[in-house]
Design an enzyme around this catalytic site. Structure first.
Site, mmCIF file in Angstrom:
data_model
loop_
_atom_site.group_PDB
_atom_site.id
_atom_site.type_symbol
_atom_site.label_atom_id
_atom_site.label_comp_id
_atom_site.label_asym_id
_atom_site.label_seq_id
_atom_site.Cartn_x
_atom_site.Cartn_y
_atom_site.Cartn_z
ATOM 1 N N CYS A 86 -5.324 -7.637 -0.373
ATOM 2 C CA CYS A 86 -4.537 -7.297 0.821
ATOM 3 C C CYS A 86 -4.665 -8.362 1.903
ATOM 4 O O CYS A 86 -5.766 -8.747 2.278
ATOM 5 C CB CYS A 86 -5.025 -5.944 1.341
ATOM 6 S SG CYS A 86 -4.332 -5.478 2.936
ATOM 7 N N SER A 140 -2.483 7.139 5.069
ATOM 8 C CA SER A 140 -2.972 6.529 3.825
ATOM 9 C C SER A 140 -4.360 5.969 4.036
ATOM 10 O O SER A 140 -4.600 5.201 4.967
ATOM 11 C CB SER A 140 -2.013 5.407 3.413
ATOM 12 O OG SER A 140 -2.532 4.698 2.304
ATOM 13 N N GLU A 188 1.454 -5.570 13.744
ATOM 14 C CA GLU A 188 2.803 -5.524 13.177
ATOM 15 C C GLU A 188 3.178 -4.092 12.801
ATOM 16 O O GLU A 188 2.334 -3.297 12.393
ATOM 17 C CB GLU A 188 2.868 -6.447 11.952
ATOM 18 C CG GLU A 188 2.682 -7.888 12.386
ATOM 19 C CD GLU A 188 2.734 -8.900 11.239
ATOM 20 O OE1 GLU A 188 3.061 -10.053 11.519
ATOM 21 O OE2 GLU A 188 2.450 -8.537 10.089
ATOM 22 N N CYS A 211 4.050 -3.812 1.881
ATOM 23 C CA CYS A 211 2.668 -3.317 1.882
ATOM 24 C C CYS A 211 1.687 -4.439 1.605
ATOM 25 O O CYS A 211 1.857 -5.196 0.656
ATOM 26 C CB CYS A 211 2.484 -2.324 0.733
ATOM 27 S SG CYS A 211 2.875 -0.679 1.187
ATOM 28 N N SER A 223 -5.351 5.319 -1.624
ATOM 29 C CA SER A 223 -5.133 4.085 -2.383
ATOM 30 C C SER A 223 -6.190 3.969 -3.480
ATOM 31 O O SER A 223 -7.284 3.476 -3.240
ATOM 32 C CB SER A 223 -5.186 2.885 -1.438
ATOM 33 O OG SER A 223 -4.215 3.049 -0.434
HETATM 34 N N1 SAH Z 1 -5.626 0.966 4.855
HETATM 35 C C1 SAH Z 1 -4.852 1.996 4.282
HETATM 36 C C2 SAH Z 1 -3.393 1.914 4.656
HETATM 37 C C3 SAH Z 1 -2.788 0.547 4.762
HETATM 38 S S1 SAH Z 1 -2.629 -0.353 3.257
HETATM 39 C C4 SAH Z 1 -4.997 1.993 2.769
HETATM 40 O O1 SAH Z 1 -5.554 1.047 2.220
HETATM 41 O O2 SAH Z 1 -4.568 2.970 2.159
HETATM 42 C C5 SAH Z 1 -1.189 0.432 2.540
HETATM 43 C C6 SAH Z 1 -1.087 0.301 1.042
HETATM 44 O O3 SAH Z 1 -0.785 -1.048 0.665
HETATM 45 C C7 SAH Z 1 -2.353 0.671 0.283
HETATM 46 O O4 SAH Z 1 -2.019 1.575 -0.753
HETATM 47 C C8 SAH Z 1 -2.819 -0.650 -0.298
HETATM 48 O O5 SAH Z 1 -3.539 -0.500 -1.497
HETATM 49 C C9 SAH Z 1 -1.517 -1.365 -0.503
HETATM 50 N N2 SAH Z 1 -1.604 -2.829 -0.590
HETATM 51 C C10 SAH Z 1 -2.437 -3.641 0.078
HETATM 52 N N3 SAH Z 1 -2.158 -4.941 -0.223
HETATM 53 C C11 SAH Z 1 -1.112 -4.920 -1.082
HETATM 54 C C12 SAH Z 1 -0.332 -5.933 -1.715
HETATM 55 N N4 SAH Z 1 -0.549 -7.222 -1.497
HETATM 56 N N5 SAH Z 1 0.668 -5.549 -2.528
HETATM 57 C C13 SAH Z 1 0.952 -4.224 -2.715
HETATM 58 N N6 SAH Z 1 0.266 -3.240 -2.128
HETATM 59 C C14 SAH Z 1 -0.763 -3.569 -1.319
HETATM 60 FE FE1 SF4 Z 2 -7.519 -2.389 4.892
HETATM 61 FE FE2 SF4 Z 2 -5.790 -0.894 3.476
HETATM 62 FE FE3 SF4 Z 2 -5.695 -3.585 3.393
HETATM 63 FE FE4 SF4 Z 2 -7.726 -2.313 2.236
HETATM 64 S S1 SF4 Z 2 -5.550 -2.176 1.650
HETATM 65 S S2 SF4 Z 2 -7.903 -4.119 3.540
HETATM 66 S S3 SF4 Z 2 -8.043 -0.608 3.623
HETATM 67 S S4 SF4 Z 2 -5.295 -2.305 5.170
#
Ligand code: SAH
Ligand code: SF4
Length: 365
Positions: free
Chosen positions: A122, A193, A94, A335, A216
């Site tokens: 996540c 990120s 996506e 996100c 993150s």
């Molecule tokens: N894998 C990388 C980039 C993709 S995730 C990373 O983790 O940085 C992008 C962002 O979304 C990250 O900062 C992560 O902490 C945040 N994130 C993941 N799940 C989320 C959720 N359910 N609500 C808000 N932010 C979330």
């Molecule tokens: Fe992967 Fe980023 Fe989601 Fe963590 S927050 S599971 S590193 S996509």
């Protein structure tokens, strides 16, 4: 033309030199013409009108321009668009378009099918991990969005997957998108990120490209971060802190610390103080993301008051903080929500910018 994983290698993932050799062209300028056409939106050889007809015929019988296609397009009333993109091996990823109040458009692209990092909060971390995307599959997400909505201003590697586990393909996709012979996107408009893989942060600092970095953090309490983000076990906070310091020293760039906020989990006074202690002496900016709901996960989004009070506490510690506006919620495009509709078969678990530009990023809301 296939690579080892059985996926189709397409022209979209090649720089001019590679186009020249892979397509067995007899003139170098032809490779540059094809590269420019793809960046300018040509999706068929017939559209490449300055190539001889015979060459167009030969190429179209042998090489695909794109290896991916749009399976579905979802639109949120707030302007967010989510594309579900089908890959040549039958999987899907996506890609999201975010539009800020000033109308600037940002592509939020995926770099892996699923993600192996397993963050507790996540969606992508819970759908399993299949494989890394190649450079063509990454740039095609950007091009598909441009075909759908017009010229984009920024790209953030914040979709599905952990960029530091796929750094070579990310480097190549950035080389393609920033090439002055092609799309010519500025490196200042690119953000990667990471969940906090120190080796990748240092590699990026040493070897470039010179782009923006977001980390993150989510929590600076070691036990809580171990539970929420398993990456913390092998990349503990003191090591992460020194990798960030190394990056800012080497590049002169301010780093964004992201924190997904979950009600009653990481929003009290002690957590604010721990984040402030972590950030002290670092050239960073904090971006808060109220948790975006994922049905199957046991967290709740903090109420506005809880979020605002956490933000105020961080500011009282002298931190520079922004609150990200939620975008694309009705289409599962915010996100951490990516993957729900991806239909993934899980196979396993340059130039320096002025400091004040750090706040000027649409994905920060
Ligand atoms: N894998 C990388 C980039 C993709 S995730 C990373 O983790 O940085 C992008 C962002 O979304 C990250 O900062 C992560 O902490 C945040 N994130 C993941 N799940 C989320 C959720 N359910 N609500 C808000 N932010 C979330
Ligand atoms: Fe992967 Fe980023 Fe989601 Fe963590 S927050 S599971 S590193 S996509």
């Amino acid at each position: 033309m296939s690579n080892e994983g059985g996926t189709v290698k397409a022209l979209s993932g090649m720089l001019p030199e590679e186009l020249f050799s892979s397509l067995e062209l007899d003139k170098k300028f032809r490779a540059k013409q094809i590269f420019k056409w793809i960046a300018d939106g040509a999706r068929s050889y017939d559209a490449m009108t300055n190539l001889p007809a015979a060459l167009r015929d030969t190429l179209s019988s042998r090489f695909r321009i794109f290896s991916t296609s749009i399976l579905s397009t979802m639109k949120d009333p707030d302007g967010t668009v989510k594309l579900q993109i089908g890959l040549s091996n039958g999987s899907a990823v996506e890609t999201v378009l975010l539009t800020d109040a000033a109308g600037r458009k940002t592509a939020c692209v995926s770099c892996q099918i699923g993600c192996p990092m397993g963050c507790a909060f996540c969606q992508t971390g819970h759908i399993g991990y299949e494989r890394n995307l190649d450079a063509g599959e990454i740039v095609e997400q950007f091009y598909h969005l441009e075909d759908a909505v017009g010229r984009l201003d920024n790209i953030v590697f914040m979709g599905m997957g952990e960029p530091m586990l796929n750094l070579e393909a990310i480097r190549k996709s950035i080389a393609i998108l920033t090439s002055p012979e092609g799309r010519g996107l500025s490196r200042r408009r690119i953000t990667v990120s990471t969940s906090g893989l120190c080796k990748g942060i240092r590699d990026l600092a040493d070897n470039g490209p010179d782009i923006r970095l977001a980390v993150s953090l989510t929590a600076a309490d070691p036990e809580l971060r171990d539970r929420l983000m398993p990456v913390n076990v092998s990349n503990p906070l003191p090591e992460l802190r020194s990798a960030i310091a190394y990056f800012t020293e080497k590049t002169g760039r301010r780093v964004t610390l992201e924190a997904a906020l979950m009600a009653g989990i990481n929003t009290d006074d002690a957590h604010a103080r721990q984040i402030a202690d972590f950030a002290r002496g670092l050239n960073v900016h904090v971006n808060l993301i109220p948790w975006n709901p994922v049905e199957t996960l046991p967290f709740t989004t903090p109420k506005g008051g809880e979020t605002r009070s956490f933000l105020k506490k961080l500011e009282a510690y002298g931190l520079n903080v922004t609150l990200r506006t939620r975008r694309g919620e009705t289409i599962g495009g915010a996100c951490g929500q990516l993957g729900r509709s991806a239909g993934i078969a899980a196979t396993g678990s340059g130039s320096r910018r002025p400091e004040d530009e750090a706040d000027d990023e649409p994905w920060m809301g």
